[in-house]
Design a protein around this motif. Structure first.
Motif, mmCIF file in Angstrom:
data_model
loop_
_atom_site.group_PDB
_atom_site.id
_atom_site.type_symbol
_atom_site.label_atom_id
_atom_site.label_comp_id
_atom_site.label_asym_id
_atom_site.label_seq_id
_atom_site.Cartn_x
_atom_site.Cartn_y
_atom_site.Cartn_z
ATOM 1 N N MET A 1 0.838 -1.179 0.000
ATOM 2 C CA MET A 1 0.000 0.000 0.000
ATOM 3 C C MET A 1 0.882 1.241 0.000
ATOM 4 O O MET A 1 1.869 1.309 0.690
ATOM 5 C CB MET A 1 -0.912 -0.014 1.224
ATOM 6 N N THR A 14 -6.912 5.194 2.457
ATOM 7 C CA THR A 14 -7.150 4.037 3.325
ATOM 8 C C THR A 14 -8.626 3.812 3.634
ATOM 9 O O THR A 14 -8.963 2.866 4.347
ATOM 10 C CB THR A 14 -6.383 4.193 4.656
ATOM 11 N N ARG A 16 -12.224 2.504 3.748
ATOM 12 C CA ARG A 16 -12.838 1.224 3.404
ATOM 13 C C ARG A 16 -14.294 1.254 3.841
ATOM 14 O O ARG A 16 -14.641 1.879 4.849
ATOM 15 C CB ARG A 16 -12.142 0.054 4.118
ATOM 16 N N ARG A 171 -7.078 -4.956 11.687
ATOM 17 C CA ARG A 171 -6.948 -5.646 10.399
ATOM 18 C C ARG A 171 -6.783 -4.649 9.252
ATOM 19 O O ARG A 171 -5.987 -4.861 8.340
ATOM 20 C CB ARG A 171 -8.181 -6.528 10.159
ATOM 21 N N LEU A 172 -7.535 -3.569 9.295
ATOM 22 C CA LEU A 172 -7.427 -2.536 8.269
ATOM 23 C C LEU A 172 -6.033 -1.907 8.268
ATOM 24 O O LEU A 172 -5.452 -1.674 7.220
ATOM 25 C CB LEU A 172 -8.471 -1.444 8.486
ATOM 26 N N SER A 175 -3.496 -4.182 6.703
ATOM 27 C CA SER A 175 -3.850 -4.693 5.375
ATOM 28 C C SER A 175 -2.718 -4.431 4.387
ATOM 29 O O SER A 175 -2.084 -3.389 4.406
ATOM 30 C CB SER A 175 -5.127 -4.013 4.884
ATOM 31 N N ASN A 176 -2.493 -5.399 3.538
ATOM 32 C CA ASN A 176 -1.506 -5.211 2.472
ATOM 33 C C ASN A 176 -2.218 -5.162 1.121
ATOM 34 O O ASN A 176 -1.667 -5.576 0.113
ATOM 35 C CB ASN A 176 -0.437 -6.306 2.514
ATOM 36 N N ARG A 177 -3.413 -4.654 1.147
ATOM 37 C CA ARG A 177 -4.200 -4.510 -0.075
ATOM 38 C C ARG A 177 -3.434 -3.632 -1.061
ATOM 39 O O ARG A 177 -3.079 -2.496 -0.731
ATOM 40 C CB ARG A 177 -5.542 -3.876 0.280
ATOM 41 N N PRO A 178 -3.157 -4.148 -2.236
ATOM 42 C CA PRO A 178 -2.367 -3.357 -3.184
ATOM 43 C C PRO A 178 -3.156 -2.164 -3.723
ATOM 44 O O PRO A 178 -4.366 -2.219 -3.885
ATOM 45 C CB PRO A 178 -2.055 -4.351 -4.308
ATOM 46 N N ALA A 179 -2.419 -1.092 -3.965
ATOM 47 C CA ALA A 179 -3.033 0.085 -4.563
ATOM 48 C C ALA A 179 -3.395 -0.228 -6.011
ATOM 49 O O ALA A 179 -2.754 -1.075 -6.654
ATOM 50 C CB ALA A 179 -2.057 1.262 -4.509
ATOM 51 N N LEU A 180 -4.431 0.411 -6.508
ATOM 52 C CA LEU A 180 -4.813 0.220 -7.905
ATOM 53 C C LEU A 180 -3.752 0.801 -8.828
ATOM 54 O O LEU A 180 -3.103 1.797 -8.493
ATOM 55 C CB LEU A 180 -6.150 0.897 -8.180
#
Length: 191
Positions: A1, A14, A16, A171-172, A175-180
């Motif tokens: 991220m 960030t 969500r 958890r948020l 998070s290692n949710r990749p950036a678009l």
């Protein structure tokens, strides 16, 4: 991220949707203060084609009954539509257009949606969980009547607002949710 040095950009990046919010909610006065962050929304001719309706307590049962009536659902004694009870506070985002020769209705609708999203971001920045929900019955006559909407008005949905569970917040944060990939959204005029 990707991380941003600017706290506003960091909050936006960030954000969500929080589908299950807790029982604590901002007060009406706190929401009124947050509206200062909403009023600068892009708004051609400053028509303010939006308004908000706060639903708390019994208002949620009124919405539950309207949703059932719109859907033709009859429930057993003591049963009710639980959807409006997913949060203690729902904020109805109302599109309220004004006739104007230079500002078409579609442009005003975009402004109203922008106001809703800015409010969502402002609530998130202040630490609240938010989920924007709509549904096929949002603009049914029974739902309109329950909200006291005028003939030209329509609902863009409801922000379900509440506290965020600390485990979910953790958890948020981790998070290692990749950036678009921004390239997929950027283009040029054809040559």
């Amino acid at each position: 991220m990707k991380f941003f040095a600017d706290p506003a950009l960091e909050s936006m990046a960030t954000r969500r949707s929080v589908s299950k919010v807790g029982p604590e909610t901002p007060s009406d006065a706190e929401i009124a203060v947050l509206l200062d962050a909403v009023t600068p929304v892009a708004d051609h001719k400053a028509l303010r084609p939006w308004r908000l309706i706060l639903l708390r307590g019994d208002d949620r049962m009124k919405l539950a009954n309207a949703l059932d009536a719109a859907d033709g659902v009859t429930r057993e004694e003591g049963e009710y539509n639980t959807k409006p009870f997913r949060a203690e506070l729902l904020i109805a985002i109302v599109f309220s257009p004004t006739e104007h020769p230079k500002v078409p209705e579609w442009e005003q609708r975009v402004t109203a949606a922008g106001a809703g999203h800015l409010l969502e971001l402002a609530l998130w920045q202040k630490g609240w969980g938010v989920m924007w929900r709509t549904g096929l019955l949002a603009n049914a006559p029974e739902v309109h009547a329950a909200h006291g909407l005028q003939e030209r008005e329509s609902l863009l949905g409801w922000l379900y607002v509440g506290s965020i569970d600390e485990h979910f917040r953790e958890r948020l944060l981790n998070s290692n949710r990749p950036a678009l990939d921004a390239d997929q959204f950027l283009g040029r005029m054809p040559r």
